[in-house]
Design an enzyme around this catalytic site. Structure first.
Site, PDB file in Angstrom:
ATOM      1  N   HIS A 314     105.909  51.511   1.156  1.00 24.23           N
ATOM      2  CA  HIS A 314     104.901  50.568   0.656  1.00 24.23           C
ATOM      3  C   HIS A 314     103.528  51.037   1.104  1.00 24.23           C
ATOM      4  O   HIS A 314     103.368  51.570   2.196  1.00 24.23           O
ATOM      5  CB  HIS A 314     105.163  49.162   1.227  1.00 24.23           C
ATOM      6  CG  HIS A 314     104.489  48.085   0.450  1.00 24.23           C
ATOM      7  ND1 HIS A 314     103.189  47.729   0.652  1.00 24.23           N
ATOM      8  CD2 HIS A 314     104.935  47.309  -0.567  1.00 24.23           C
ATOM      9  CE1 HIS A 314     102.858  46.756  -0.187  1.00 24.23           C
ATOM     10  NE2 HIS A 314     103.897  46.480  -0.941  1.00 24.23           N
ATOM     11  N   ASP A 371     111.487  45.248  -3.795  1.00 19.11           N
ATOM     12  CA  ASP A 371     112.323  45.654  -4.938  1.00 19.11           C
ATOM     13  C   ASP A 371     113.706  46.138  -4.534  1.00 19.11           C
ATOM     14  O   ASP A 371     114.550  46.377  -5.403  1.00 19.11           O
ATOM     15  CB  ASP A 371     111.610  46.771  -5.709  1.00 19.11           C
ATOM     16  CG  ASP A 371     110.355  46.242  -6.386  1.00 19.11           C
ATOM     17  OD1 ASP A 371     109.290  46.868  -6.244  1.00 19.11           O
ATOM     18  OD2 ASP A 371     110.440  45.181  -7.033  1.00 19.11           O
TER      19      ASP A 371
END
Ligand code: SDX
Length: 436
Positions: A314, A371
Site C-alpha cells: 500500500h 483487497d
C-alpha cells in the site's frame, strides 16, 4: 531544518537556494502532520517542485478521513473504522462522510427516505443494457451509466445549487446499486428485478441481485450485516487514486455524475480497486498450481517476473491495513455461516503467513490491504469476480461524494492544473516533406 516560529506566532520553514533564503509557511494538521505550503514558491523563487505520483505531496486540506499509515489508523470524521464497522450501517456512515456528523434519528430517517425514493432508473436507461454484450465488464457499464444520469437529471449540472445537489447525491448513492444489479442480471440473462421500497439499502441490493420472479427470495439478515460491513470499510480512504480523480475532474466544476464516472474508471485499474478481482485469480492460480504459496512469494520478489502479490502492499499503510484485519475475521464468520469452507481462504492465509515471514516483504513493509480478503467474502455471497470492483465502487461512492462536495464548498478551490518539467527537444523548425 526545524520549523521556526516568527514574531507573529506563524510556523515557518527556511528554503535556501544558492545565496538566497526564503521563509515558507508550515501548515499543521489535526494530528500534527506538518506540510510546507509551496503555494507561492514559483512566484518567489522561479522554481517548481517535482513529485511524480504525488508521493510526498498533499493536494488539499480535508476534514473527512484521517489515515496514519505507520500506525495503521483509519478514521471517518474522527471516528475509528473498527467502531463504525461494529456499530454503524453503510447509510449512516455515508451520511457521516457526506454531511460531517453522525445523523440524529430525524436526519437518518430523511436520508434513508431519500435513498428509497431515488432507487429506480429511468425506463429509457434500462434500454441501454440492450446495447451491451453479455460479456461487457460491469465497471464499464457502471461508469457509462453513472455519466448518463447527467442526461436524465440535468439539474445536477447546476453544481452550486445546494438543494439540487442534495437530490443529486441521493440519486447517485441510491442508483449505484440498481445499475450494478441490472448489469449482473444482464450478464446472466435473467430479468431485471426492481428495487423495493420496504427493503433497507443493502437488503434491496441483494434482492435486486439474487431474487427471480419465479420464486420468493428471503433476504438473509446476517448477509445484510456482512454487506454493510464491507461497504463501510470501503467508504472512504482520503486522497487515493480514484478520489483524487474525482477531485481533479470536479475542480473544473464538472457535475457530480461526471466526476464520479471518472473516479469509477480510475478505481478499475488492477493496482487500485481492480486488485480485488486479481486477488481471486491469483489465489485460484496458486490452488491450480498445487505447489503451495512459497513459489508465488518467490516469484513476486523477482522484478522481471512482472508478478506481484495482488492485495498486498500500500502507498500509505506501512503496517497491516486495519480494514484487511476486520475483513479477515469476517471471512471466517461468513464461511462458518455458509457452511461452505473455501479453499481459497486457506490459501490466502497461507500466502499471508509465507509473505509476512519473508524479509523482502518485511523490509518493504508490505502487508495485506483491503483487497486481499474481500473477494473471498463476495464470492461466498454469490457475487461473481467481475463484480468485485463494482462492489468496491458502491462502497466508495459516499467518500467520492464527500470529497467532491468538500471541494465544491471550499471558496479557495481552484482548477487542478499541475506544472511539469519539459525534457523534449529544444527549439526546432518545420521540415518540408522533400527534406525529411
Ligand atoms: C487500493 O491509495 C489507497 O488508499 C488505495 C486503497 C483505497 O482504499 O482507496 O487502499 C485501495 O488500491 C489498495 C491497493 C490495491 N492494489 C494491490 O493490491 C496491487 C498490488 N500492490 C502493489 O502494486 C503496490 O503495493 C501498490 C500499488 C498498492 C502501492 O505501490 P507503491 O506505493 O507505488 O509502491 P511500489 O510499487 O513503489 O513498491 C515499493 C516496493 C517495490 O520494490 P523495490 O523497488 O523497493 O525493490 O515494494 C514492492 C515493489 O516492487 N512491492 C511489491 C508489491 N507491492 C510493492 N512486491 C510484490 N508484491 C506486491 N504486491
Amino acid at each position: 531544518m526545524p520549523d521556526k516560529v516568527t514574531s507573529n506566532g506563524e510556523l515557518k520553514a527556511e528554503l535556501r537556494i544558492a545565496d538566497k533564503t526564503w521563509e515558507v509557511p508550515v501548515v499543521v494538521g489535526t494530528e500534527d502532520e506538518h506540510a510546507i505550503d509551496i503555494g507561492k514558491l514559483r512566484a518567489q523563487t522561479g522554481y517548481v517542485t517535482l513529485d511524480p505520483a504525488y508521493m510526498n505531496t498533499a493536494s488539499t486540506k480535508s476534514a473527512i478521513t484521517y489515515l496514519d499509515g505507520e500506525r495503521g489508523i483509519l478514521r471517518y470524521r474522527g471516528i475509528p473504522i473498527d467502531e463504525l464497522a461494529e456499530k454503524s450501517t453503510f447509510v449512516e456512515v455515508a451520511y457521516l462522510l457526506i454531511y460531517g456528523h453522525l445523523p440524529n434519528k430525524t436526519e437518518l430517517g430523511g436520508f434513508s427516505e431519500q435513498l428509497t425514493r431515488h432507487s429506480m432508473l429511468h425506463e429509457d436507461m434500462k434500454r441501454f443494457y440492450d446495447g451491451y454484450p453479455g460479456t461487457a465488464h460491469p465497471m464499464a457499464i457502471l461508469s457509462a451509466m453513472v455519466l448518463s444520469l447527467s442526461s436524465f437529471y440535468p439539474e445536477a449540472l447546476d453544481v452550486k445549487n445546494r438543494a439540487e445537489q442534495e437530490a443529486t447525491i441521493a440519486r447517485l448513492l441510491s442508483k449505484m446499486r440498481t445499475i450494478a444489479a441490472f448489469s449482473f442480471k444482464k450478464s446472466i440473462g435473467q430479468p431485471f428485478v426492481y428495487p423495493k421500497n420496504n427493503l433497507s439499502y443493502c437488503a434491496n441490493f441483494l434482492n435486486m441481485m439474487f431474487s427471480v420472479p419465479a420464486e420468493p427470495y428471503a433476504v438473509d439478515e446476517d448477509i445484510v450485516k456482512v454487506l454493510n460491513l464491507l461497504l463501510i470499510l470501503h467508504a472512504d480512504h482520503e486522497q487515493n487514486c480514484s478520489t483524487s480523480t474525482v477531485r481533479q475532474v470536479g475542480s473544473s466544476q464538472a457535475n457530480l455524475f461526471a466526476s464520479i464516472s471518472a473516479g469509477i474508471c480510475a478505481l478499475w485499474g488492477p493496482l487500485h480497486g481492480g486488485a480485488n478481482e486479481e486477488v481471486l485469480s491469483m489465489l485460484q492460480a496458486i490452488k491450480d498450481d498445487g505447489s503451495g504459496p512459497k513459489k508465488f512469494v518467490d516469484l513476486a520478489k523477482q522484478k522481471d517476473s512482472g508478478f506481484r502479490l495482488m492485495g498486498f502492499g500500500h502507498r500509505v499503510y506501512k503496517n497491516y491495513d486495519p480494514r484487511a484485519k476486520i475483513i479477515k475475521v469476517a471471512a471466517d464468520k461468513v464461511m462458518q455461516k455458509m457452511k461452505q469452507p473455501d479453499p481459497l481462504l486457506d490459501i490466502a492465509k497461507a500466502l499471508e503467513e509465507a509473505a509476512l515471514s519473508d524479509p523482502y516483504f518485511v523490509e518493504r513493509k508490505l502487508y495485506p490491504n483491503v483487497d486481499f480478503y474481500s473477494g473471498i467474502i463476495y464470492r461466498a455471497l454469490g457475487i461473481p469476480t467481475n463484480m468485485f470492483t463494482v462492489m468496491f465502487a458502491i462502497g466508495r461512492t459516499p467518500g467520492w461524494i464527500a470529497h467532491w462536495k468538500e471541494m465544491m464548498e471550499d471558496p479557495t478551490t481552484k482548477i487542478f492544473r499541475p506544472r511539469q518539467i519539459y525534457t523534449g527537444p529544444p527549439l526546432g523548425h518545420y521540415i518540408p516533406m522533400d527534406r525529411r
